[in-house]
Design a protein around this motif. Sequence first.
Motif, mmCIF file in Angstrom:
data_model
loop_
_atom_site.group_PDB
_atom_site.id
_atom_site.type_symbol
_atom_site.label_atom_id
_atom_site.label_comp_id
_atom_site.label_asym_id
_atom_site.label_seq_id
_atom_site.Cartn_x
_atom_site.Cartn_y
_atom_site.Cartn_z
ATOM 1 N N ASN A 317 44.902 41.526 45.445
ATOM 2 C CA ASN A 317 43.870 41.891 46.412
ATOM 3 C C ASN A 317 44.342 43.013 47.332
ATOM 4 O OD1 ASN A 317 41.211 40.135 46.624
ATOM 5 N ND2 ASN A 317 42.816 38.814 45.804
ATOM 6 N N ARG A 319 46.329 45.381 46.600
ATOM 7 C CA ARG A 319 46.273 46.652 45.872
ATOM 8 C C ARG A 319 44.850 47.186 45.809
ATOM 9 N NH1 ARG A 319 48.540 46.085 40.285
ATOM 10 N NH2 ARG A 319 47.451 48.063 40.143
ATOM 11 N N SER B 123 45.143 32.748 33.713
ATOM 12 C CA SER B 123 44.149 32.234 34.656
ATOM 13 C C SER B 123 44.699 31.103 35.530
ATOM 14 C CB SER B 123 42.902 31.764 33.903
ATOM 15 O OG SER B 123 43.245 30.741 33.009
ATOM 16 N N LYS B 124 45.940 30.710 35.324
ATOM 17 C CA LYS B 124 46.548 29.731 36.240
ATOM 18 C C LYS B 124 47.216 30.441 37.423
ATOM 19 C CE LYS B 124 46.378 25.798 33.621
ATOM 20 N NZ LYS B 124 44.920 25.585 33.642
ATOM 21 N N LEU B 125 47.435 31.719 37.226
ATOM 22 C CA LEU B 125 48.176 32.484 38.226
ATOM 23 C C LEU B 125 47.251 33.441 38.984
ATOM 24 C CD1 LEU B 125 51.163 32.779 39.043
ATOM 25 C CD2 LEU B 125 51.337 34.649 37.377
ATOM 26 N N HIS B 126 46.189 33.859 38.321
ATOM 27 C CA HIS B 126 45.301 34.855 38.919
ATOM 28 C C HIS B 126 43.949 34.230 39.233
ATOM 29 C CE1 HIS B 126 48.016 38.212 38.220
ATOM 30 N NE2 HIS B 126 48.314 37.629 37.063
ATOM 31 N N ASP B 127 43.259 34.873 40.164
ATOM 32 C CA ASP B 127 41.964 34.379 40.620
ATOM 33 C C ASP B 127 40.867 35.121 39.860
ATOM 34 O OD1 ASP B 127 40.068 33.103 42.211
ATOM 35 O OD2 ASP B 127 40.140 34.670 43.754
ATOM 36 N N ILE B 128 40.327 34.466 38.857
ATOM 37 C CA ILE B 128 39.328 35.136 38.024
ATOM 38 C C ILE B 128 37.944 34.611 38.388
ATOM 39 C CG2 ILE B 128 38.534 35.529 35.665
ATOM 40 C CD1 ILE B 128 41.588 35.170 34.944
ATOM 41 N N ARG B 129 37.039 35.518 38.620
ATOM 42 C CA ARG B 129 35.730 35.142 39.152
ATOM 43 C C ARG B 129 34.606 35.860 38.413
ATOM 44 N NH1 ARG B 129 35.603 34.123 44.575
ATOM 45 N NH2 ARG B 129 37.712 34.788 44.978
ATOM 46 N N PHE B 130 33.474 35.181 38.301
ATOM 47 C CA PHE B 130 32.291 35.812 37.724
ATOM 48 C C PHE B 130 31.304 36.062 38.866
ATOM 49 C CE2 PHE B 130 34.257 33.440 34.306
ATOM 50 C CZ PHE B 130 34.191 34.325 33.238
ATOM 51 N N VAL B 131 31.177 37.321 39.272
ATOM 52 C CA VAL B 131 30.359 37.663 40.438
ATOM 53 C C VAL B 131 29.067 38.339 39.967
ATOM 54 C CG1 VAL B 131 30.298 38.979 42.594
ATOM 55 C CG2 VAL B 131 32.454 37.972 41.808
ATOM 56 N N TRP B 150 35.960 39.546 38.056
ATOM 57 C CA TRP B 150 36.991 39.944 39.006
ATOM 58 C C TRP B 150 38.316 39.276 38.675
ATOM 59 C CZ3 TRP B 150 35.428 40.161 44.856
ATOM 60 C CH2 TRP B 150 34.330 41.011 45.011
ATOM 61 N N ASP B 152 41.702 38.834 40.836
ATOM 62 C CA ASP B 152 42.319 39.061 42.151
ATOM 63 C C ASP B 152 41.584 40.135 42.943
ATOM 64 O OD1 ASP B 152 44.145 37.206 41.305
ATOM 65 O OD2 ASP B 152 45.610 38.696 40.662
ATOM 66 N N GLY B 153 40.267 40.064 42.922
ATOM 67 C CA GLY B 153 39.472 40.978 43.725
ATOM 68 C C GLY B 153 39.177 42.293 43.042
ATOM 69 N N MET B 154 39.670 42.505 41.835
ATOM 70 C CA MET B 154 39.412 43.764 41.141
ATOM 71 C C MET B 154 38.451 43.530 39.986
ATOM 72 S SD MET B 154 41.378 46.818 39.901
ATOM 73 C CE MET B 154 42.551 46.612 38.640
ATOM 74 N N TYR B 187 46.011 47.680 36.329
ATOM 75 C CA TYR B 187 46.289 46.371 36.897
ATOM 76 C C TYR B 187 47.489 45.721 36.219
ATOM 77 C CZ TYR B 187 45.646 42.067 39.312
ATOM 78 O OH TYR B 187 45.857 41.002 40.139
ATOM 79 N N GLY B 190 50.612 47.602 36.892
ATOM 80 C CA GLY B 190 50.987 47.653 38.302
ATOM 81 C C GLY B 190 51.142 49.059 38.842
#
Lengths: 715, 318
Positions: A317, A319, B123-131, B150, B152-154, B187, B190
């Motif tokens: 987030n 980044r 998906s256990k480590l990152h925040d994956i979302r359907f927006v 998304w 982690d917000g991206m 992403y 990095g």
Amino acid sequence: MPDLLLEFLSEEIPARMQARAADDLKKLVTERLVAAGLVYEGAKAFATPRRLALSVHGVLAHQPDLKEERKGPKVGAPEQAIAGFLRAAGLKSIDEAKVQPDKKGDFYVALIEKAGKPALDVITEMMPEIVRSFPWPKSMRWGSGKLTWVRPLHSIIATFGPETEEPDIVAFSVDGVTAGNETRGHRFMAPASFKVRRFADYVASLEKAKVMLDPARRADTIRADAKNLAFAQGFELVEDEGLLAEVAGLVEWPVTLMGSFDKAFLAIPGEVIRATIRTNQKCFVLRDPQTAKLVNKFILVANIEASDGGKAIVAGNERVIRARLSDAKFFYDTDLKTKLEGRLPKFDGIVFHEELGTQAERIARIVALAKELAPLVKADPKKAARAAQLCKTDLLTDVVGEFPELQGLMGKYYAEAQGEDEAVAHACEDHYKPKGPDDLVPGDPVSIAVALADKIDTLVGFWAIDERPTGSKDPYALRRAALGVIRIILDNTLRLSLESIIFKELGGREVHRAMPEENWPKGHEKLSVIEQGDQLRKIVTAELLDFLADRLKVQLREQGARHDLVDAVFALEGRDDLLLIVRRVEALGKFLDTDDGKNLLAGVKRASNILRIEEKKDGKSYASAPDAKKLTAPEEKALAAAIAAVKKEASAAIAKEDFAAAMSAMAKLRPFVDAFFEKVTVNVDDKALRENRLMLLNEIREATRAVADFSKIEG
Amino acid sequence: MAEANLLATGRTRQGSLEPSSSFQGLILALQQYWASWGCVLLQPYDMEVGAGTFHPATTLRALGPKPWNAAYVQPSRRPKDGRYGENPNRLQHYYQFQVILKPSPPDIQDLYLNSLKAIGIDSKLHDIRFVEDDWESPTLGAWGLGWECWCDGMEVSQFTYFQQVAGLECAPVSGELTYGLERLAMYVQGVDNVYALNFNGGAGDKKVTYGDVFLQAEQEYSRHNFEFADTAMLFEQFKMAEAACQKYLADGWADGKKERHRMALPAYDQCIKASHVFNLLDARGVISVTERQSYILRVRDLAKACGAAWLKTEAGGA
């Protein structure tokens, strides 16, 4: 008594639709239950990003039996009519029907008894229709199916039963989705399916499976966690209820985390940072409680307890926010390189409205009007003109292009940055105000001049092309503009003759109005084209004033003024000075609260009523001055003298706009009016005397019309 | 080590083909994943398009009753998004990875999440979302409902259930997944600047960056798109493409009964052409706001007619 539990598990439901969908589900189910005679004790509905759930408790287990009397044909009616009645009522022979007398004779009446069904059957029958007709604002099909839902529907829980027993499954299915008693937990943390029985264990099992069912609880959790995280570091959360509700609709299991960004970005205006972080990333910003300025931290709400405690999520987030803020900073810095006036030529190519010309033409009009209004509102005309010229230029900046909600505010910042006068810079922001009924009204003279010019130009423009709000349709927000004009005038106690301002504004415009013959004043066909144009402009001016008057009425009523007093004042001439109208209404209200006021009102009403009746009877008007020589009774002589004195006093007070004094003058009429009605008969046989007395009554009515039309006042 | 073994371990002579260390490795991993699921693995369409959706393998194949599962990389051109190579995130030419599954399978979300896993997003480590993000293409006469996905917000992908394409109802419904490859690569690698992406996975002097491959092109095409593209020629090309599309559509009917069409694909090529030419003209700033709408409508009319013709072909289910 049994409880009903429903859950619809689907793919992610848009956050903005969840609350409404929960309400709709509750309404659809409970209304149908009640319609079927199945009353219940209570119902609660919930939504998460993936599920809609409803619990209805204390439902009747069995529909009550239904008894209905159906009236049939007359005794002795033709065979066919009787046969039809038997069929419709489900009777085998006419002997099963009762005979009841009626005004018109004896009739057959069938007593139909319908045995109530078990609630489970009723619910089973009603569910498929509820699913199929669910009122999603936007719904879709998926795969090869025909069913529509907001996103693909995966499973349904429907159980029904009393607390003490294993509940039944409400056995229905819709397009291949069969209701059962199984659901799944959190998409990532507890994806396995599990069985549920009723609401209590459903909520508890979900909680174990990392799903908080209640959106209010998710929001409370986020708010509390966010505040704590902020507090722990000595910061304060910038609360944002809209964002909170949205974020609570994006997660089933809120995990609140804090991230930070480079302090260098704090050089960008705080509103731009907030808009960037809020709109694009749905994160909250924090401020320093001492300075109230933003700090380089943000709060994000994840949907997962990550195995590394959220490090990767925060880093990710951060980044994205860094990239977004870089963009915002780039936009802001680029914007600053161009002076606001340097953007003006672009407006030549931008159409404001097909019939109202380009933005450049519109701005030129606003500049001219603002300059003209400036002296009337005690503003420096040069500053008003400068502000009007610059006030729309921020629409062409990159930051406003990215965040339209920052229009005006960015104009102010950019104006300040290029060294504009403070009043000019503020007008860039404040001329949009008031944006709604709760928004502040501009108070600085330069802002007032530009705000009025902007709004009046819009209103006049759309009235000229006959584009007015109708019903719920007001695409150009003209009601808001009108209310803006009203509030700016009243809150700043401005004295403006709107009629002449509007008429003059219409002067430079082509007016489109298909006018039926009867709406034209008499003899208009003899006028020249120019004179006819002026006539038309007068008519359009009157129409727009009526609209403003209507909005003012609505506004006054909403503030609690008596609608009849408002009407009584509006019935008079001179409705173009809004401030005077309001003062009159206020003075009238106060006056009518006194005994003198109440009694005078009664007297005036009595006079008006007599006049109305007699004028109608005689078919003529008595609106002319009575003959002093024909006044005989001492009470009528006294009344005539009093009216003359009061008229003089009241009109002097009104000339000074002292309405309270005008009302007190009116109050002096009261004993004379009372005495007149007590001692003098109006409808005497002497025709000349009668007519003269009617004219005297008219004088009472006329005298009071100086402040209001008393006939419109109730009571 | 034998070449095959090197590949199997994600190593090459030059470096790594891990999605987290090379752009091409990311593409290979996605191709591998969707090919093994059963998609037809196509190559990019050989015309300039604004998005992977324009590929006939999506636009036209989404119409009609026949099942269809395909995946492909599509170079996408958005002339207006050029920034002369100076913006770390914006490009006028970039890659999309496009997946179309028709009918959309019930587990399509899980398939998508597993594809992220295949490129190293756990998906256990990152925040994956359907927006929520509803998709609409005015030029294609198409719309659908879905999400931006998304991580982690991206935003890393777009996910759409097609409801209408070329003005025609989609039945069955196709599920469309579009991965923005550069963004996804930034992403997982990095990096904050697209031009710094490791393209080939090489290290040291063997490393080739995205900038090595595309920076010059971005500069040249930005110049072309904004300043030099020959507008007189482009206006002419738009008219020609429009006329050609209409002509092929009219001439493509097998007979007077108009039950069979034999040139839907060539006609659609001209629709694609018109659309790209319009985008170039738009970038040159020679189309006014009012004209803009009418150009979009003209392209949409072509797309609609092509869609209707497609339904009268073999693959369209006729």
